[in-house]
Design an enzyme around this catalytic site. Structure first.
Site, PDB file in Angstrom:
ATOM      1  N   GLY A  86     -74.068  93.768  63.249  1.00  0.00           N
ATOM      2  CA  GLY A  86     -74.898  94.858  63.338  1.00  0.00           C
ATOM      3  C   GLY A  86     -76.025  94.638  62.517  1.00  0.00           C
ATOM      4  N   LEU A  87     -76.651  95.653  61.812  1.00  0.00           N
ATOM      5  CA  LEU A  87     -77.838  95.447  61.223  1.00  0.00           C
ATOM      6  C   LEU A  87     -79.072  95.092  61.985  1.00  0.00           C
ATOM      7  CD1 LEU A  87     -76.408  94.236  57.748  1.00  0.00           C
ATOM      8  CD2 LEU A  87     -76.879  96.876  58.433  1.00  0.00           C
ATOM      9  N   CYS A  88     -79.052  95.467  63.255  1.00  0.00           N
ATOM     10  CA  CYS A  88     -80.225  94.934  64.015  1.00  0.00           C
ATOM     11  C   CYS A  88     -80.799  96.190  64.888  1.00  0.00           C
ATOM     12  CB  CYS A  88     -79.882  94.074  65.290  1.00  0.00           C
ATOM     13  SG  CYS A  88     -78.344  94.250  66.060  1.00  0.00           S
ATOM     14  N   GLY A  89     -81.085  97.246  64.074  1.00  0.00           N
ATOM     15  CA  GLY A  89     -81.605  98.334  64.401  1.00  0.00           C
ATOM     16  C   GLY A  89     -80.835  99.138  66.069  1.00  0.00           C
ATOM     17  N   LEU A  91     -80.763  97.880  68.793  1.00  0.00           N
ATOM     18  CA  LEU A  91     -80.726  96.938  69.986  1.00  0.00           C
ATOM     19  C   LEU A  91     -79.298  97.168  70.896  1.00  0.00           C
ATOM     20  CD1 LEU A  91     -82.300  94.240  70.629  1.00  0.00           C
ATOM     21  CD2 LEU A  91     -80.217  93.109  69.751  1.00  0.00           C
TER      22      LEU A  91
END
Length: 300
Positions: A86-89, A91
């Site tokens: 995760g931690l990709c906005g 997306l």
């Protein structure tokens, strides 16, 4: 109201978080550059391969190969390419919305996944999952072959009438767009269209590129049908490969941007907490001075 000790603890905690997000930003930036270069390098080949197929199609019929055969059924297999982490906005959220939007009314859709995030989301939504593939980073071409083979076999066996691929198309470091594309049957009338993941990133996109390709006079040996039979599996393999590259470049770009935003927000929070800490400290010092002054006057 928070005391000085609580604010010091909060400042320390936010600083630790900022260090983590900063490190993740730098790692994502390094991976992003490699993934972007890999994705952009494959676009020219994908474009030229499309041009060759345009010429082949002009010299054959739709019945020349089963991968071109259109069917009346509505049973669909969709390959969804998401991220493992995760931690990709937004997306993966945006891609999931595009996948749901692409489901036509009355269409029976089963899913094949690459990436843990949307596999879990589709499972929670009680969707039919046929298989899951793991792709390493950076993506080698060999990773695309078993996926393409599975999709092709499912289509040729008649198990599914349509095969689609949902992935995130890399436009720029700040822009990634969810995209759902039909892979099988190959739509011969759309081969000549400029596709986003083939055209984006070039200095200039010429609308006449494919039209010019059709004007070239190719000589096919032993025949156009034989060449088509050999080139279509390569076309499917490379389409899957290029979509994996686009998704990976989008992932690292989105994560780098998200971690930079998180780091900037942490710095802003530290500044606000430091200001609040200094105000409280100054108020405490002023109060102590007033107490001392009052005591001195009382002793006079």
């Amino acid at each position: 109201m928070a005391n000085l000790r609580d604010i010091r603890r909060r400042i320390k905690s936010v600083k630790n978080t900022a260090q983590i997000t900063r490190a993740m930003q730098l790692v994502a930036a390094a991976k992003m550059k490699k993934a972007q270069d890999q994705a952009l390098a494959g676009r020219e080949y994908a474009d030229k391969l499309n041009q060759v197929l345009v010429n082949l199609k002009e010299n054959t019929t739709e019945e020349a190969h089963p991968l071109l055969e259109k069917r009346e059924g509505k049973k669909t297999l969709t390959l969804v390419i998401s991220t493992d982490k995760g931690l990709c906005g937004g997306l993966n959220t945006n891609l999931l919305k595009a996948v749901k939007k692409a489901e036509a009314e009355g269409e029976e859709v089963h899913y094949l996944t690459v990436g843990r995030k949307l596999r879990l989301q589709l499972a929670k939504a009680k969707k039919e999952l046929k298989a899951d593939f793991v792709v390493v980073d950076p993506v080698p071409f060999s990773e695309a072959r078993p996926i393409a083979k599975y999709l092709t076999e499912q289509f040729l066996s008649g198990e599914y009438d349509v095969v689609k691929v949902a992935f995130t198309n890399f436009v720029s470091t700040l822009t990634q767009t969810p995209h759902v594309s039909q892979l099988l049957p190959i739509e011969a009338d759309k081969l000549a269209e400029k596709r986003d993941y083939e055209g984006v990133g070039k200095d200039e996109i010429k609308e006449t590129d494919h039209a010019k390709a059709m004007e070239k006079d190719y000589l096919f040996e032993p025949s156009a049908e034989a060449v088509l039979d050999n080139i279509l599996p390569l076309y499917i393999n490379f389409q899957i490969y290029q979509m994996l590259l686009e998704a990976r470049a989008s992932e690292h770009s989105a994560r780098m941007v998200a971690m930079k935003a998180a780091t900037d927000n942490a710095k802003g929070m530290i500044d606000d907490l430091t200001l609040e800490y200094n105000k409280l400290r100054q108020a405490a010092i002023t109060a102590e001075l007033l107490e001392i002054t009052t005591a001195m006057k009382a002793m006079e």
